[in-house]
Motif scaffolding. Structure first.
Motif, PDB file in Angstrom:
ATOM      1  N   PHE A  99       1.004  -0.634   0.065  1.00 56.52           N
ATOM      2  CA  PHE A  99       0.020   0.244   0.495  1.00 56.52           C
ATOM      3  C   PHE A  99       0.453   1.338   0.127  1.00 56.52           C
ATOM      4  CE2 PHE A  99      -2.105  -3.764   2.375  1.00 56.52           C
ATOM      5  CZ  PHE A  99      -2.910  -3.446   1.935  1.00 56.52           C
ATOM      6  N   MET A 100       0.448   2.486  -1.093  1.00 53.48           N
ATOM      7  CA  MET A 100       1.519   3.319  -1.093  1.00 53.48           C
ATOM      8  C   MET A 100       0.420   4.363  -1.304  1.00 53.48           C
ATOM      9  SD  MET A 100       3.860   2.232  -4.186  1.00 53.48           S
ATOM     10  CE  MET A 100       5.007   2.907  -4.010  1.00 53.48           C
ATOM     11  N   TYR A 101       1.117   5.533  -0.158  1.00 54.43           N
ATOM     12  CA  TYR A 101       0.169   6.887  -0.067  1.00 54.43           C
ATOM     13  C   TYR A 101       0.767   8.370   0.284  1.00 54.43           C
ATOM     14  CZ  TYR A 101      -2.564   3.188   2.958  1.00 54.43           C
ATOM     15  OH  TYR A 101      -3.198   1.936   3.977  1.00 54.43           O
ATOM     16  N   ARG A 102       0.291   8.934  -1.031  1.00 55.09           N
ATOM     17  CA  ARG A 102       0.442  10.083  -1.315  1.00 55.09           C
ATOM     18  C   ARG A 102       1.606  10.028  -2.041  1.00 55.09           C
ATOM     19  NH1 ARG A 102      -2.462  14.584   0.835  1.00 55.09           N
ATOM     20  NH2 ARG A 102      -1.244  16.582   0.059  1.00 55.09           N
ATOM     21  N   ASP A 103       1.386  10.866  -3.443  1.00 49.56           N
ATOM     22  CA  ASP A 103       2.713  10.831  -4.437  1.00 49.56           C
ATOM     23  C   ASP A 103       3.006   9.465  -4.552  1.00 49.56           C
ATOM     24  OD1 ASP A 103       1.958  13.386  -4.880  1.00 49.56           O
ATOM     25  OD2 ASP A 103       3.228  14.198  -3.263  1.00 49.56           O
ATOM     26  N   ALA A 104       1.975   8.920  -4.766  1.00 44.82           N
ATOM     27  CA  ALA A 104       3.111   7.439  -5.090  1.00 44.82           C
ATOM     28  C   ALA A 104       3.473   6.973  -6.923  1.00 44.82           C
ATOM     29  CB  ALA A 104       2.025   5.856  -4.724  1.00 44.82           C
ATOM     30  N   ASP A 105       4.549   6.269  -6.756  1.00 40.02           N
ATOM     31  CA  ASP A 105       5.302   6.454  -8.221  1.00 40.02           C
ATOM     32  C   ASP A 105       6.219   5.002  -8.362  1.00 40.02           C
ATOM     33  OD1 ASP A 105       6.863   6.965  -9.685  1.00 40.02           O
ATOM     34  OD2 ASP A 105       6.287   8.887 -10.170  1.00 40.02           O
ATOM     35  N   ILE A 106       5.437   4.307  -9.593  1.00 40.06           N
ATOM     36  CA  ILE A 106       6.167   3.147  -9.825  1.00 40.06           C
ATOM     37  C   ILE A 106       6.622   3.445 -11.025  1.00 40.06           C
ATOM     38  CG2 ILE A 106       5.596   0.819 -10.264  1.00 40.06           C
ATOM     39  CD1 ILE A 106       3.985   0.631  -7.230  1.00 40.06           C
ATOM     40  N   GLN A 113       3.258   4.316 -13.415  1.00 40.35           N
ATOM     41  CA  GLN A 113       1.898   4.226 -12.723  1.00 40.35           C
ATOM     42  C   GLN A 113       2.478   5.745 -11.707  1.00 40.35           C
ATOM     43  OE1 GLN A 113      -1.274   3.208 -13.370  1.00 40.35           O
ATOM     44  NE2 GLN A 113      -1.386   4.736 -12.478  1.00 40.35           N
ATOM     45  N   LYS A 114       1.675   6.952 -11.643  1.00 41.60           N
ATOM     46  CA  LYS A 114       1.517   7.273 -10.905  1.00 41.60           C
ATOM     47  C   LYS A 114      -0.189   8.234 -10.477  1.00 41.60           C
ATOM     48  CE  LYS A 114       3.323  11.112 -13.228  1.00 41.60           C
ATOM     49  NZ  LYS A 114       3.560  11.970 -13.957  1.00 41.60           N
ATOM     50  N   ALA A 115       0.590   7.699  -8.251  1.00 41.97           N
ATOM     51  CA  ALA A 115      -1.305   8.393  -7.764  1.00 41.97           C
ATOM     52  C   ALA A 115      -0.667   8.801  -6.744  1.00 41.97           C
ATOM     53  CB  ALA A 115      -2.267   6.838  -8.359  1.00 41.97           C
ATOM     54  N   ALA A 116      -2.183   9.837  -6.096  1.00 41.05           N
ATOM     55  CA  ALA A 116      -1.933   9.520  -4.937  1.00 41.05           C
ATOM     56  C   ALA A 116      -2.363   8.241  -3.734  1.00 41.05           C
ATOM     57  CB  ALA A 116      -3.764  10.441  -4.539  1.00 41.05           C
TER      58      ALA A 116
END
Length: 890
Positions: A99-106, A113-116
């Motif tokens: 689980f990645m939180y806040r400005d997640a970037d892979i 993929q970028k998302a909150a």
């Protein structure tokens, strides 16, 4: 129990490897399931550079992985993974989730993929991305997915990075020049997407100004977009423009397709369809646009356009237009039918392709009435002269010989006169020093500076009216010839300050035709009356050569004078004087033994007149003329001056001064011919030129004669001083004032930088027509051009001065009324007819993804107006509204 330092280090290494194994090898490493939470105050950023299997065996202390001992289940992660989040990353090893939180970037392989918020399930190989909501309820960090050259943003993304399939909600994706909006999108394995409830637009806003709505669509990357029933909406208002299906090109590079024509009505030529046809995207290097016009009253035109380009080699375009233009009503006196054509070809070679040779072409050949009915630009409307040239240049023998060949043309559509040069060839040899030893550059003797050059020019010219082009009479009218020139020159210094130059020039001309004039004692009808006796002019074929030579010696120097001031804004005055004197000697090539000049009887009284067999005015003119008549021993004298001053300048921080030119040039010149027995002095020419305020250019010229003239203006061998007690008589004089001034906001007009597709389109527009490019960075601009030419000539018969004043005035400007409105105006004043000259007014409105233009020519022959509103993107270039009144309807 005590442990040694070596044993403690081994334990720490084992624990570290175990933790890494648990983090990156969920599907392989056995052990106790537990959850670990990463410090929420730390930004996590790492990358996986080894695969999970090798990490597992490293924890067991095995350097080589036996095939029998490998785990049955392999990790789906096969490449480097880069990930980060600004808030926190939580790991659930039991459920094998991250689980990645806040400005997640892979970043993984081609996927970015970028998302909150991002959630990864390694059991199902699923990735889920969602936006975040802050404390004020504002949404942020919308998921953005990039795979290869495809990208889109959405409200929610569910993606299987093993099968590359996904389900996306409320997506916005860029496809070519357009954008696709969809409520639900199913991404298939081959990158084909099925879309439900969406729209296609070229507007880049999240809530677009317009779109073509549809209920379902299929997107095939690098091919096309196919939709079901579709309708146009503007500002969310549906319009009654419904299509049974939609088909939008989505292929990168060149694609072929239909070009939709514009339609309308012309008062003189009826209803029309213009610029309709087909576009052929042949390959990456060539394209063909086959378009035409058709009118209901019989006029039509065919206008193929072929473009080609090979990078670092060459580029060009070929345009041929053929038109049948009719006016008036058939079978009446007002009916006219014209056949018109235009041939345009441009070719440019990249200098890097062949540095020692160059081929170029710039052809613009039109029939006399073509631009009256089929103009493409304002310049075409206002021009009546056109030129063409096709040329080739190269160097030979280690750059010692230069060769150039050209085919050229010039025409005047008002007089219908066409001049052709088919071809023109030039060969020249570099300067060489026959008496100088190779490599010698110092301690040169006077004979070491003797140089020799050679040049040859050959031409084949004809001048005919356009109706005679390519007819037998045109080929009979060709004039041709060849000219050779060999100058031998040297230059030496005398007393360190004087430069003496000597030259011997030899010229030879070869012709295939010459003139013979014969008196015919017969009666001739001249159209009004009978004439007794006349002179017959015959063009005689056969090789004919003519040569002449002469010697010239000149002496020149440069004198400098300077006055420096210790006080005041003027720091110094400098005067430069360049005097020169020359002597030229030429024998008489009009003597009978040369055979270049003959005599002919011109009337019944037996009056004889001398004429040249190579050049006799309107009767016959060879291309390079003939040797001059009479001997010459001319002494020429001239003196040239310029005056400048140096003043204080605060802008110059180095010297603190700047140069100001007061008089750019002031020259006086005359000559004296020793070989003549009368009228030995030539006229005295005086010229001056300067520039004031860096804008106003002023020039003055005058001619003064030391001899008197009779009532017919013919010079007599009597000085003005002897008859009128004055040294010189003014023959003519001329003043010219030229002012070109521009006012503006201080920002220079800039060329758009192609950082985006829209900017690239603007750059192409600017290259094709710089005048139509809208520069929004310049709020306002105004400029004007004024030219005044005054000439005065003495008229001996009436003892008066005939003066003539020619004035031209033009102005143009533009202003941005608002950040999206711009108005431009261009006009001038015709002082001869006391009225405005060609006037054009343009109004432009930037509508973001649309544009509106209105062009108005309110007066004159080209009185017309044109209004259109259209989509900017070329993919929807036919989505437009166009209304106009053509000047041909006046």
């Amino acid at each position: 129990m005590k442990y040694t330092a070596s044993e403690i280090r081994q334990v720490f290494v084992f624990i570290l490897l175990l933790i890494l194994n648990l983090i990156f090898n969920f599907a392989v490493a056995p052990g106790k399931s537990y959850a670990q939470e990463v410090d929420s105050l730390r930004v996590v950023s790492d990358s996986l550079t080894i695969n999970a299997d090798s990490l597992y065996w490293a924890t067991e202390g095995i350097t080589e992985t036996p095939a029998a001992q490998k785990p049955a289940k392999k990790s789906s992660i096969k490449s480097k993974v880069e990930y980060s989040a600004t808030d926190s990353i939580s790991l659930d090893l039991e459920k094998q989730k991250v689980f990645m939180y806040r400005d997640a970037d892979i970043k993984y392989e081609k996927i970015h993929q970028k998302a909150a918020y991002i959630e990864i399930n390694f059991n199902t190989n699923m990735l889920k991305a969602l936006p975040g909501v802050d404390s004020a309820g504002v949404e942020y960090g919308k998921p953005e997915f990039i795979e290869g050259d495809q990208s889109f943003s959405s409200e929610e993304i569910n993606y299987n990075f093993n099968t590359t399939k996904g389900l996306i909600k409320n997506v916005i994706t860029k496809e070519g020049e357009g954008y696709l909006h969809g409520e639900v999108v199913k991404k298939l394995q081959d990158n084909v997407s099925n879309m439900y409830h969406g729209g296609y637009t070229t507007c880049n806003l999240e809530h677009p100004h317009f779109s073509i709505k549809f209920t379902k669509a299929k997107v095939i990357p690098n091919n096309k977009i196919v939709t079901g029933p579709a309708f146009l909406t503007i500002e969310d208002v549906p319009l009654p423009l419904v299509l049974p299906f939609g088909l939008f090109p989505n292929k990168r590079g060149q694609t072929s397709g239909v070009l939709i024509p514009t339609y309308g009505e012309s008062a003189n030529r009826g209803f029309y369809l213009e610029n309709g046809g087909y576009y052929f995207g042949i390959n990456d290097y060539m394209e063909l646009k086959l378009i035409g016009d058709i009118y209901s009253r019989g006029s039509w035109a065919l206008k193929p356009l072929f473009n080609y380009r090979k990078r670092y080699k060459f580029n060009g375009s070929f345009n041929f237009s053929y038109a049948i233009n009719t006016e008036g009503i058939s079978e009446t006196e007002s009916f006219k039918r014209n056949r018109d054509f235009r041939v345009a070809w441009t070719h440019s070679q990249d200098p890097r392709a062949r540095p020692k040779s160059r081929f170029s072409a710039n052809v613009n050949f039109v029939s006399s009435q073509y631009n009256k009915y089929n103009p493409t630009t304002t310049q075409d409307l206002l021009s009546n002269t056109f030129q063409s040239s096709v040329s080739y240049q190269t160097t030979l023998f280690k750059d010692k010989i230069s060769f150039s060949g050209a085919l050229s043309h010039s025409q005047n559509t008002s007089t219908k006169l066409v001049n052709l040069s088919l071809p023109s060839i030039s060969v020249s040899a570099n300067r060489f020093y026959p008496l100088r030893k190779p490599g010698k550059t110092t301690n040169l003797k006077w004979y070491d500076n003797i140089s020799v050059q050679y040049s040859m020019t050959a031409r084949n010219d004809v001048s005919v009216i356009d109706s005679m082009l390519f007819k037998p009479a045109m080929f009979n009218a060709f004039r041709n010839g060849m000219q050779h020139k060999i100058p031998i020159s040297s230059s030496i210094k005398i007393l360190k300050f004087l430069t003496m130059s000597n030259s011997f020039d030899f010229t030879e001309r070869w012709y295939t035709q010459s003139l013979r004039r014969t008196w015919v004692n017969d009666t001739l009808w001249n159209g009004e009356d009978y004439t007794v006796g006349y002179v017959r002019n015959d063009t005689v074929g056969g090789f004919q050569s003519a040569r002449d030579f002469g010697f010239t010696s000149s002496l020149s120097t440069t004198l400098y004078g300077m006055v420096q001031m210790k006080r005041g804004p003027v720091r110094a005055l400098r005067h430069v004087v360049r005097p020169s004197a020359s002597f030229s000697l030429r024998p008489d090539f009009g003597r009978p033994e040369f055979g270049y000049y003959k005599e002919v009887q011109v009337d019944t009284l037996g009056t004889m007149r001398r004429y040249s067999i190579f050049n006799d005015g309107a009767n016959f003119q060879s291309i390079f003329g003939g040797p001059p008549d009479g001997r010459s021993g001319r002494v020429s004298m001239s003196i040239n001056n310029n005056l400048e001053m140096k003043v204080r300048s605060k802008s110059d921080t180095i010297t603190g001064t700047k140069k100001v030119m007061l008089i750019e040039s002031f020259s006086i010149g005359t000559s004296y011919d020793l070989a003549r027995d009368s009228l030995q002095w030539s006229v005295i020419s005086i010229n001056a030129r300067t520039t004031l305020f860096k804008k106003l250019q002023i020039s003055w010229s005058s001619v003064w004669d030391p001899y008197v003239v009779n009532e017919n203006g013919r010079r007599l061998n009597q000085f003005e001083w002897d008859k009128n007690h004055r040294l010189l008589r003014r023959d003519n004089s001329a003043w010219n004032f030229s002012l070109d001034y521009n006012f503006g906001s201080g920002k220079k007009k800039t060329t758009p930088a192609p950082k985006t597709d829209e900017a690239q389109q603007e750059l192409e527009e600017y290259a094709l027509n710089p005048q139509s490019y809208i520069d929004w960075s310049n709020p306002w601009n105004f400029g004007f051009r004024y030219n005044l030419n005054f000439t005065g000539r003495n008229m001996p018969a009436t003892q008066t001065v005939k003066s003539e004043v020619i004035q031209t005035f033009g102005f143009n400007g533009d202003v941005s009324i608002t950040p999206k409105w711009k108005v431009s105006l261009a006009s001038g004043y015709d002082f001869k007819s006391n009225k405005l000259s060609y006037t054009s007014m343009n109004v432009y409105r930037d509508l973001h993804c649309w544009e509106m233009r209105f062009n108005w020519i309110p007066i004159g022959y080209y009185k017309s107006w044109n209004f259109y509103i259209k989509v900017k993107a070329s993919v929807l270039q036919d989505l437009k509204l166009n209304r106009k009144k053509d000047f041909r309807d006046n």
